[in-house]
Design a protein around this motif. Structure first.
Motif, PDB file in Angstrom:
ATOM      1  N   LEU A 115     -16.437   3.583   3.886  1.00 24.79           N
ATOM      2  CA  LEU A 115     -16.068   4.818   3.323  1.00 24.79           C
ATOM      3  C   LEU A 115     -16.639   5.892   4.473  1.00 24.79           C
ATOM      4  CD1 LEU A 115     -15.036   6.516   0.981  1.00 24.79           C
ATOM      5  CD2 LEU A 115     -17.170   6.760   0.235  1.00 24.79           C
ATOM      6  N   THR A 157      -6.760  -2.856   0.573  1.00 22.14           N
ATOM      7  CA  THR A 157      -6.314  -2.262  -0.907  1.00 22.14           C
ATOM      8  C   THR A 157      -7.290  -2.835  -1.976  1.00 22.14           C
ATOM      9  OG1 THR A 157      -4.876  -4.167  -0.990  1.00 22.14           O
ATOM     10  CG2 THR A 157      -3.899  -2.031  -0.153  1.00 22.14           C
ATOM     11  N   GLU A 195      -9.707   9.065  -4.351  1.00 25.92           N
ATOM     12  CA  GLU A 195     -10.033  10.004  -3.675  1.00 25.92           C
ATOM     13  C   GLU A 195     -10.569  11.226  -4.482  1.00 25.92           C
ATOM     14  OE1 GLU A 195      -7.986  11.039   0.103  1.00 25.92           O
ATOM     15  OE2 GLU A 195      -9.011  13.260  -0.217  1.00 25.92           O
ATOM     16  N   PHE A 226     -10.498   5.777   3.975  1.00 28.07           N
ATOM     17  CA  PHE A 226     -10.966   4.789   3.774  1.00 28.07           C
ATOM     18  C   PHE A 226     -10.715   3.324   4.768  1.00 28.07           C
ATOM     19  CE2 PHE A 226     -10.519   7.068  -0.107  1.00 28.07           C
ATOM     20  CZ  PHE A 226     -11.500   6.333  -0.819  1.00 28.07           C
ATOM     21  N   TRP A 239     -10.322  -0.913  -1.902  1.00 29.87           N
ATOM     22  CA  TRP A 239     -10.201   0.622  -2.338  1.00 29.87           C
ATOM     23  C   TRP A 239     -10.296   0.621  -3.846  1.00 29.87           C
ATOM     24  CZ3 TRP A 239      -6.521   3.215   1.555  1.00 29.87           C
ATOM     25  CH2 TRP A 239      -6.351   4.825   1.242  1.00 29.87           C
ATOM     26  N   TYR A 240      -9.488  -0.454  -4.334  1.00 27.98           N
ATOM     27  CA  TYR A 240      -9.232  -0.420  -5.936  1.00 27.98           C
ATOM     28  C   TYR A 240     -10.547  -0.448  -6.480  1.00 27.98           C
ATOM     29  CZ  TYR A 240      -8.576  -3.271 -10.047  1.00 27.98           C
ATOM     30  OH  TYR A 240      -8.747  -3.891 -11.081  1.00 27.98           O
ATOM     31  N   PRO A 246      -4.401  -0.852   4.760  1.00 27.78           N
ATOM     32  CA  PRO A 246      -5.682  -0.878   4.570  1.00 27.78           C
ATOM     33  C   PRO A 246      -6.279  -2.054   3.582  1.00 27.78           C
ATOM     34  CG  PRO A 246      -4.613   0.599   3.108  1.00 27.78           C
ATOM     35  CD  PRO A 246      -3.629  -0.183   3.996  1.00 27.78           C
ATOM     36  N   HIS A 280       0.897  -1.186   0.088  1.00 33.56           N
ATOM     37  CA  HIS A 280      -0.101  -0.065  -0.166  1.00 33.56           C
ATOM     38  C   HIS A 280       1.134   1.312  -0.093  1.00 33.56           C
ATOM     39  CE1 HIS A 280       0.820  -1.116   4.171  1.00 33.56           C
ATOM     40  NE2 HIS A 280       0.506  -0.007   4.485  1.00 33.56           N
ATOM     41  N   LEU A 309     -14.885  -2.837   3.479  1.00 33.84           N
ATOM     42  CA  LEU A 309     -14.427  -1.328   3.336  1.00 33.84           C
ATOM     43  C   LEU A 309     -15.416  -0.606   3.958  1.00 33.84           C
ATOM     44  CD1 LEU A 309     -12.194   0.542   1.929  1.00 33.84           C
ATOM     45  CD2 LEU A 309     -13.924   0.583   0.014  1.00 33.84           C
ATOM     46  N   SER A 338      -5.206   7.239   5.720  1.00 31.29           N
ATOM     47  CA  SER A 338      -6.227   5.939   5.925  1.00 31.29           C
ATOM     48  C   SER A 338      -4.920   4.837   5.843  1.00 31.29           C
ATOM     49  CB  SER A 338      -6.973   5.841   4.925  1.00 31.29           C
ATOM     50  OG  SER A 338      -8.063   7.073   4.999  1.00 31.29           O
ATOM     51  N   ALA A 342      -4.617   5.494  -4.891  1.00 29.05           N
ATOM     52  CA  ALA A 342      -5.479   5.985  -3.921  1.00 29.05           C
ATOM     53  C   ALA A 342      -5.590   7.552  -3.954  1.00 29.05           C
ATOM     54  CB  ALA A 342      -4.638   5.940  -2.333  1.00 29.05           C
TER      55      ALA A 342
END
Ligand SMILES: Cc1ncc(COP(=O)(O)O)c(C=O)c1O
Length: 359
Positions: A203, A239, A54, A71, A242-243, A237, A41, A201, A232, A50
Protein backbone atom coordinates in the motif's frame (compact mmCIF):
# COMPACT_ATOMS: atom_id res chain seq x y z
CA UNK A 1 -6.98 -28.06 15.15
CA UNK A 2 -8.55 -24.93 16.50
CA UNK A 3 -7.07 -21.53 15.84
CA UNK A 4 -4.02 -20.50 17.85
CA UNK A 5 -2.94 -17.18 19.32
CA UNK A 6 -0.59 -16.19 16.54
CA UNK A 7 2.27 -13.85 17.48
CA UNK A 8 4.01 -14.06 14.10
CA UNK A 9 5.90 -10.96 12.94
CA UNK A 10 4.71 -11.44 9.37
CA UNK A 11 2.97 -12.80 7.50
CA UNK A 12 0.87 -12.30 10.58
CA UNK A 13 -2.54 -13.11 11.97
CA UNK A 14 -5.54 -11.64 10.17
CA UNK A 15 -8.78 -10.83 11.96
CA UNK A 16 -10.81 -14.02 12.18
CA UNK A 17 -13.92 -12.13 11.02
CA UNK A 18 -12.07 -11.19 7.82
CA UNK A 19 -11.06 -14.80 7.15
CA UNK A 20 -14.62 -15.98 7.71
CA UNK A 21 -16.06 -13.51 5.21
CA UNK A 22 -13.40 -14.51 2.67
CA UNK A 23 -14.30 -18.15 3.29
CA UNK A 24 -18.02 -17.51 2.83
CA UNK A 25 -17.45 -15.54 -0.36
CA UNK A 26 -14.85 -17.86 -1.81
CA UNK A 27 -17.03 -19.66 -4.35
CA UNK A 28 -19.49 -16.91 -5.17
CA UNK A 29 -18.40 -13.34 -4.62
CA UNK A 30 -21.19 -10.77 -4.80
CA UNK A 31 -23.41 -12.99 -6.93
CA UNK A 32 -20.86 -13.30 -9.72
CA UNK A 33 -20.72 -17.09 -9.40
CA UNK A 34 -16.92 -16.85 -9.20
CA UNK A 35 -14.33 -16.02 -6.55
CA UNK A 36 -12.84 -12.54 -6.60
CA UNK A 37 -9.54 -14.11 -7.70
CA UNK A 38 -11.11 -15.38 -10.90
CA UNK A 39 -12.47 -12.09 -12.23
CA UNK A 40 -10.96 -9.44 -14.47
CA UNK A 41 -9.53 -6.48 -12.59
CA UNK A 42 -11.09 -4.32 -15.31
CA UNK A 43 -14.59 -5.76 -14.94
CA UNK A 44 -17.33 -3.77 -13.24
CA UNK A 45 -17.48 -5.79 -9.97
CA UNK A 46 -13.76 -5.47 -9.27
CA UNK A 47 -13.59 -1.82 -10.32
CA UNK A 48 -16.45 -1.10 -7.91
CA UNK A 49 -14.63 -2.95 -5.14
CA UNK A 50 -11.40 -1.05 -5.81
CA UNK A 51 -13.22 2.26 -5.44
CA UNK A 52 -14.89 1.13 -2.18
CA UNK A 53 -11.60 -0.09 -0.69
CA UNK A 54 -9.88 3.19 -1.45
CA UNK A 55 -12.80 5.19 -0.03
CA UNK A 56 -12.72 3.14 3.19
CA UNK A 57 -8.98 3.65 3.59
CA UNK A 58 -9.30 7.38 2.91
CA UNK A 59 -11.95 7.60 5.61
CA UNK A 60 -9.99 5.51 8.14
CA UNK A 61 -6.76 7.48 7.73
CA UNK A 62 -8.38 10.84 6.82
CA UNK A 63 -6.20 10.98 3.71
CA UNK A 64 -6.21 14.48 2.18
CA UNK A 65 -7.41 14.91 -1.41
CA UNK A 66 -3.94 15.79 -2.71
CA UNK A 67 -2.63 12.30 -1.93
CA UNK A 68 -2.89 9.28 -4.23
CA UNK A 69 -3.47 5.79 -2.87
CA UNK A 70 -1.71 3.01 -4.77
CA UNK A 71 -2.04 -0.77 -4.48
CA UNK A 72 1.29 -2.15 -5.70
CA UNK A 73 3.35 -5.33 -5.66
CA UNK A 74 6.98 -6.21 -5.00
CA UNK A 75 6.98 -6.15 -1.19
CA UNK A 76 8.30 -3.25 0.83
CA UNK A 77 11.82 -4.26 -0.17
CA UNK A 78 11.29 -3.55 -3.85
CA UNK A 79 10.11 -0.09 -2.90
CA UNK A 80 13.28 0.50 -0.87
CA UNK A 81 14.81 0.79 -4.37
CA UNK A 82 11.85 2.09 -6.32
CA UNK A 83 11.25 5.09 -4.05
CA UNK A 84 14.69 6.63 -4.76
CA UNK A 85 14.28 5.71 -8.45
CA UNK A 86 11.15 7.86 -8.49
CA UNK A 87 12.03 10.67 -6.11
CA UNK A 88 15.78 11.25 -6.39
CA UNK A 89 17.29 13.08 -9.36
CA UNK A 90 20.61 11.71 -10.66
CA UNK A 91 23.38 12.94 -8.34
CA UNK A 92 20.96 14.09 -5.64
CA UNK A 93 21.10 12.98 -2.00
CA UNK A 94 18.52 11.34 0.26
CA UNK A 95 18.50 11.34 4.06
CA UNK A 96 18.01 8.16 6.07
CA UNK A 97 17.35 7.76 9.78
CA UNK A 98 18.81 4.45 10.86
CA UNK A 99 17.09 2.84 13.83
CA UNK A 100 17.45 -0.84 13.06
CA UNK A 101 17.46 -3.65 10.56
CA UNK A 102 14.78 -2.42 8.14
CA UNK A 103 16.08 1.14 7.96
CA UNK A 104 19.53 -0.26 7.18
CA UNK A 105 18.06 -2.38 4.40
CA UNK A 106 16.13 0.55 2.96
CA UNK A 107 19.29 2.67 2.88
CA UNK A 108 21.32 -0.11 1.27
CA UNK A 109 18.79 -0.63 -1.53
CA UNK A 110 18.76 3.12 -2.22
CA UNK A 111 22.54 3.24 -2.76
CA UNK A 112 22.46 2.68 -6.56
CA UNK A 113 20.10 5.63 -7.02
CA UNK A 114 20.93 8.21 -4.36
CA UNK A 115 23.79 9.67 -2.40
CA UNK A 116 22.59 8.11 0.83
CA UNK A 117 23.24 10.33 3.81
CA UNK A 118 22.69 9.10 7.36
CA UNK A 119 20.84 11.94 9.06
CA UNK A 120 20.82 10.17 12.42
CA UNK A 121 21.40 6.70 13.83
CA UNK A 122 20.97 4.80 17.07
CA UNK A 123 23.48 2.10 16.13
CA UNK A 124 25.98 3.25 18.78
CA UNK A 125 23.52 2.23 21.51
CA UNK A 126 22.68 -1.08 19.84
CA UNK A 127 19.43 0.28 18.31
CA UNK A 128 17.86 0.37 21.75
CA UNK A 129 15.95 3.56 20.87
CA UNK A 130 14.68 5.48 17.88
CA UNK A 131 17.27 7.74 16.25
CA UNK A 132 17.10 11.52 16.35
CA UNK A 133 17.72 13.75 13.33
CA UNK A 134 21.29 14.96 13.92
CA UNK A 135 22.70 16.14 10.60
CA UNK A 136 19.93 16.78 8.08
CA UNK A 137 20.80 17.65 4.49
CA UNK A 138 18.52 20.56 3.48
CA UNK A 139 18.92 19.58 -0.19
CA UNK A 140 17.93 15.94 0.33
CA UNK A 141 15.17 14.57 -1.88
CA UNK A 142 13.44 13.25 1.26
CA UNK A 143 14.06 11.96 4.76
CA UNK A 144 13.32 8.23 5.03
CA UNK A 145 12.56 6.58 8.35
CA UNK A 146 11.03 3.37 9.71
CA UNK A 147 8.30 4.33 12.19
CA UNK A 148 8.34 0.84 13.72
CA UNK A 149 11.38 -1.44 13.63
CA UNK A 150 9.84 -4.91 13.55
CA UNK A 151 12.96 -6.77 14.71
CA UNK A 152 14.42 -4.41 17.32
CA UNK A 153 10.97 -3.54 18.70
CA UNK A 154 11.33 0.24 18.66
CA UNK A 155 8.74 2.78 17.54
CA UNK A 156 8.69 6.52 16.96
CA UNK A 157 6.01 8.03 19.18
CA UNK A 158 6.56 11.49 17.70
CA UNK A 159 7.53 12.23 14.12
CA UNK A 160 11.13 13.17 13.28
CA UNK A 161 11.63 16.80 12.33
CA UNK A 162 12.52 16.87 8.65
CA UNK A 163 12.10 20.61 8.14
CA UNK A 164 10.90 21.27 4.60
CA UNK A 165 12.15 17.93 3.28
CA UNK A 166 9.32 15.42 2.60
CA UNK A 167 9.07 12.56 5.10
CA UNK A 168 9.05 9.07 3.60
CA UNK A 169 7.92 6.33 5.99
CA UNK A 170 8.14 2.54 5.79
CA UNK A 171 5.03 1.78 7.86
CA UNK A 172 5.05 -1.94 7.11
CA UNK A 173 4.71 -2.95 10.75
CA UNK A 174 2.65 -0.10 12.18
CA UNK A 175 0.26 1.16 9.51
CA UNK A 176 -3.35 1.48 10.73
CA UNK A 177 -2.30 0.74 14.32
CA UNK A 178 -3.17 4.26 15.49
CA UNK A 179 -4.16 7.59 13.93
CA UNK A 180 -1.48 9.44 11.95
CA UNK A 181 -1.60 12.87 10.35
CA UNK A 182 -1.05 11.93 6.72
CA UNK A 183 -0.50 15.56 5.73
CA UNK A 184 2.84 15.49 7.57
CA UNK A 185 4.20 12.84 5.19
CA UNK A 186 5.34 12.97 1.59
CA UNK A 187 5.01 9.23 1.11
CA UNK A 188 3.85 6.33 3.27
CA UNK A 189 4.29 2.73 2.17
CA UNK A 190 3.70 -0.64 3.75
CA UNK A 191 3.96 -4.30 2.89
CA UNK A 192 0.50 -5.71 3.61
CA UNK A 193 1.40 -8.85 5.53
CA UNK A 194 1.12 -7.48 9.07
CA UNK A 195 -1.76 -5.04 9.50
CA UNK A 196 -3.48 -5.14 6.10
CA UNK A 197 -3.77 -8.55 4.48
CA UNK A 198 -1.70 -11.16 2.68
CA UNK A 199 1.86 -10.64 1.43
CA UNK A 200 2.27 -9.62 -2.19
CA UNK A 201 0.47 -6.30 -1.79
CA UNK A 202 2.10 -2.97 -1.00
CA UNK A 203 0.00 0.00 0.00
CA UNK A 204 1.34 3.45 -0.87
CA UNK A 205 -0.01 6.88 0.00
CA UNK A 206 1.86 9.58 -1.87
CA UNK A 207 1.51 13.35 -2.16
CA UNK A 208 0.69 14.25 -5.74
CA UNK A 209 3.46 16.79 -6.24
CA UNK A 210 6.07 14.09 -5.55
CA UNK A 211 4.74 12.09 -8.50
CA UNK A 212 5.84 14.90 -10.78
CA UNK A 213 9.50 14.46 -9.95
CA UNK A 214 11.56 13.13 -12.83
CA UNK A 215 13.65 10.75 -10.73
CA UNK A 216 15.99 8.36 -12.53
CA UNK A 217 15.73 6.93 -16.03
CA UNK A 218 13.46 3.91 -15.65
CA UNK A 219 10.88 1.78 -17.39
CA UNK A 220 7.24 2.82 -17.12
CA UNK A 221 6.37 -0.16 -14.94
CA UNK A 222 8.52 1.30 -12.14
CA UNK A 223 7.09 4.80 -12.33
CA UNK A 224 4.58 5.60 -9.57
CA UNK A 225 3.04 8.38 -11.69
CA UNK A 226 2.20 5.74 -14.28
CA UNK A 227 0.49 3.54 -11.68
CA UNK A 228 -1.36 6.57 -10.33
CA UNK A 229 -2.56 7.54 -13.81
CA UNK A 230 -3.82 3.97 -14.28
CA UNK A 231 -5.50 3.56 -10.86
CA UNK A 232 -2.83 1.00 -9.87
CA UNK A 233 -3.74 -1.11 -12.93
CA UNK A 234 -0.83 -0.44 -15.25
CA UNK A 235 -0.60 -4.22 -15.19
CA UNK A 236 -2.65 -6.90 -13.42
CA UNK A 237 -2.76 -6.02 -9.72
CA UNK A 238 -2.92 -8.40 -6.77
CA UNK A 239 -6.70 -8.56 -6.79
CA UNK A 240 -6.92 -11.10 -3.97
CA UNK A 241 -4.73 -8.98 -1.68
CA UNK A 242 -6.69 -5.86 -2.60
CA UNK A 243 -9.96 -7.60 -1.70
CA UNK A 244 -8.65 -8.84 1.66
CA UNK A 245 -7.26 -5.38 2.43
CA UNK A 246 -10.77 -4.08 1.82
CA UNK A 247 -12.25 -6.58 4.27
CA UNK A 248 -9.65 -5.53 6.85
CA UNK A 249 -10.49 -1.83 6.36
CA UNK A 250 -14.18 -2.62 6.90
CA UNK A 251 -13.30 -4.55 10.03
CA UNK A 252 -11.23 -1.60 11.31
CA UNK A 253 -14.17 0.72 10.75
CA UNK A 254 -16.42 -1.68 12.65
CA UNK A 255 -13.87 -1.65 15.50
CA UNK A 256 -14.47 2.09 15.86
CA UNK A 257 -11.71 3.39 13.58
CA UNK A 258 -8.08 4.13 14.35
CA UNK A 259 -8.64 6.05 17.61
CA UNK A 260 -10.33 3.01 19.13
CA UNK A 261 -7.86 0.57 17.57
CA UNK A 262 -4.94 2.68 18.81
CA UNK A 263 -6.31 2.70 22.36
CA UNK A 264 -6.64 -1.09 22.26
CA UNK A 265 -3.11 -1.49 20.93
CA UNK A 266 -1.79 0.69 23.74
CA UNK A 267 -3.62 -1.40 26.35
CA UNK A 268 -2.24 -4.63 24.86
CA UNK A 269 1.34 -3.34 24.81
CA UNK A 270 1.05 -1.88 28.32
CA UNK A 271 -0.12 -5.25 29.66
CA UNK A 272 2.77 -7.12 28.07
CA UNK A 273 5.50 -4.65 29.08
CA UNK A 274 4.06 -4.56 32.63
CA UNK A 275 4.36 -8.35 32.81
CA UNK A 276 7.98 -8.21 31.59
CA UNK A 277 9.00 -5.30 33.84
CA UNK A 278 7.17 -6.81 36.82
CA UNK A 279 8.82 -10.22 36.54
CA UNK A 280 11.72 -9.35 38.84
CA UNK A 281 14.24 -9.80 36.04
CA UNK A 282 12.94 -13.18 34.89
CA UNK A 283 12.02 -11.53 31.58
CA UNK A 284 13.77 -8.47 30.14
CA UNK A 285 13.09 -5.92 27.43
CA UNK A 286 16.12 -3.69 26.92
CA UNK A 287 14.53 -0.97 24.76
CA UNK A 288 14.56 2.56 26.14
CA UNK A 289 11.02 3.00 27.57
CA UNK A 290 10.15 6.02 25.37
CA UNK A 291 10.99 4.05 22.21
CA UNK A 292 9.17 0.80 22.92
CA UNK A 293 7.07 -0.58 20.11
CA UNK A 294 3.36 -1.25 20.55
CA UNK A 295 3.44 -3.80 17.74
CA UNK A 296 6.55 -5.94 18.30
CA UNK A 297 7.67 -6.76 21.83
CA UNK A 298 11.02 -8.57 22.01
CA UNK A 299 12.00 -10.05 25.36
CA UNK A 300 14.71 -12.28 26.76
CA UNK A 301 14.54 -14.86 29.52
CA UNK A 302 17.06 -14.39 32.35
CA UNK A 303 18.77 -17.61 31.24
CA UNK A 304 18.76 -18.44 27.53
CA UNK A 305 19.09 -22.13 28.39
CA UNK A 306 15.34 -21.88 29.11
CA UNK A 307 14.47 -20.63 25.61
CA UNK A 308 13.81 -24.05 24.12
CA UNK A 309 11.47 -25.03 26.97
CA UNK A 310 9.67 -21.69 26.74
CA UNK A 311 9.08 -22.14 23.02
CA UNK A 312 7.98 -25.77 23.26
CA UNK A 313 5.62 -25.14 26.17
CA UNK A 314 4.14 -21.96 24.71
CA UNK A 315 3.42 -23.73 21.46
CA UNK A 316 1.79 -26.60 23.31
CA UNK A 317 -0.36 -23.99 25.07
CA UNK A 318 -1.57 -22.66 21.72
CA UNK A 319 0.76 -19.64 21.55
CA UNK A 320 2.37 -19.60 18.11
CA UNK A 321 5.56 -18.01 16.75
CA UNK A 322 7.12 -16.44 19.85
CA UNK A 323 10.67 -17.21 18.73
CA UNK A 324 12.68 -14.01 18.38
CA UNK A 325 14.34 -12.95 15.13
CA UNK A 326 17.47 -14.97 14.45
CA UNK A 327 19.63 -11.82 14.65
CA UNK A 328 18.59 -11.04 18.24
CA UNK A 329 17.55 -14.41 19.65
CA UNK A 330 15.22 -14.58 22.64
CA UNK A 331 11.50 -14.10 22.14
CA UNK A 332 9.31 -11.66 20.27
CA UNK A 333 5.55 -11.23 20.53
CA UNK A 334 4.07 -9.37 17.57
CA UNK A 335 0.73 -7.97 18.63
CA UNK A 336 -0.68 -6.32 15.53
CA UNK A 337 -4.28 -5.14 15.18
CA UNK A 338 -5.70 -8.63 14.73
CA UNK A 339 -4.38 -9.80 18.14
CA UNK A 340 -7.06 -9.13 20.75
CA UNK A 341 -6.29 -8.23 24.38
CA UNK A 342 -7.50 -11.71 25.27
CA UNK A 343 -4.56 -13.26 23.39
CA UNK A 344 -2.10 -10.99 25.20
CA UNK A 345 -3.70 -11.95 28.52
CA UNK A 346 -3.25 -15.64 27.70
CA UNK A 347 0.43 -14.95 26.91
CA UNK A 348 0.98 -12.96 30.11
CA UNK A 349 -0.62 -15.74 32.20
CA UNK A 350 1.55 -18.31 30.45
CA UNK A 351 4.70 -16.24 31.16
CA UNK A 352 3.84 -15.99 34.89
CA UNK A 353 3.11 -19.67 35.08
CA UNK A 354 6.31 -20.59 33.22
CA UNK A 355 8.41 -18.42 35.56
CA UNK A 356 6.87 -20.10 38.60
CA UNK A 357 7.38 -23.59 37.28
CA UNK A 358 10.94 -23.03 36.08
CA UNK A 359 11.95 -20.73 38.98
C1 LIG B 1 9.42 -2.53 8.70
C2 LIG B 1 9.58 -3.52 7.58
N1 LIG B 1 9.96 -3.08 6.37
C3 LIG B 1 10.13 -3.92 5.34
C4 LIG B 1 9.92 -5.28 5.48
C5 LIG B 1 10.15 -6.18 4.29
O1 LIG B 1 8.95 -6.37 3.67
P1 LIG B 1 8.83 -7.33 2.37
O2 LIG B 1 9.19 -8.69 2.81
O3 LIG B 1 7.37 -7.15 2.03
O4 LIG B 1 9.73 -6.80 1.33
C6 LIG B 1 9.52 -5.77 6.72
C7 LIG B 1 9.26 -7.21 6.98
O5 LIG B 1 8.56 -7.93 6.45
C8 LIG B 1 9.34 -4.87 7.79
O6 LIG B 1 8.96 -5.32 8.98
Amino acid sequence: MSRVWNFSAGPAALPEAVLRIAQQEMLDWRGTGASVMELSHRGKPFMALAAEVEADLRELMAIPANYKVLFLQGGATQHFAQIPMNLVAPGQGADYLIGGHWAQKAAAEAEPYARVHVAGSSESTGFDRVPQVQQPDPDAAYLHFTPNETIQGTEFHTLPDAGDVPLVADMSSSILSRPVDVSRFGLIYAGAQKNIGPSGLVLMIVREDLLERAGQPMARIFRYAEQAANDSMFNTPNTWGWYLAGLTFQWLKAQGGLEAVGARNRAKADALYAAIDGSGGYYRNTIEPGSRSRMNVPFQLHDDALDAAFLAESEAAGLLALKGHRVLGGMRASIYNAMPLEGVTVLVDFMRDFAQRHG
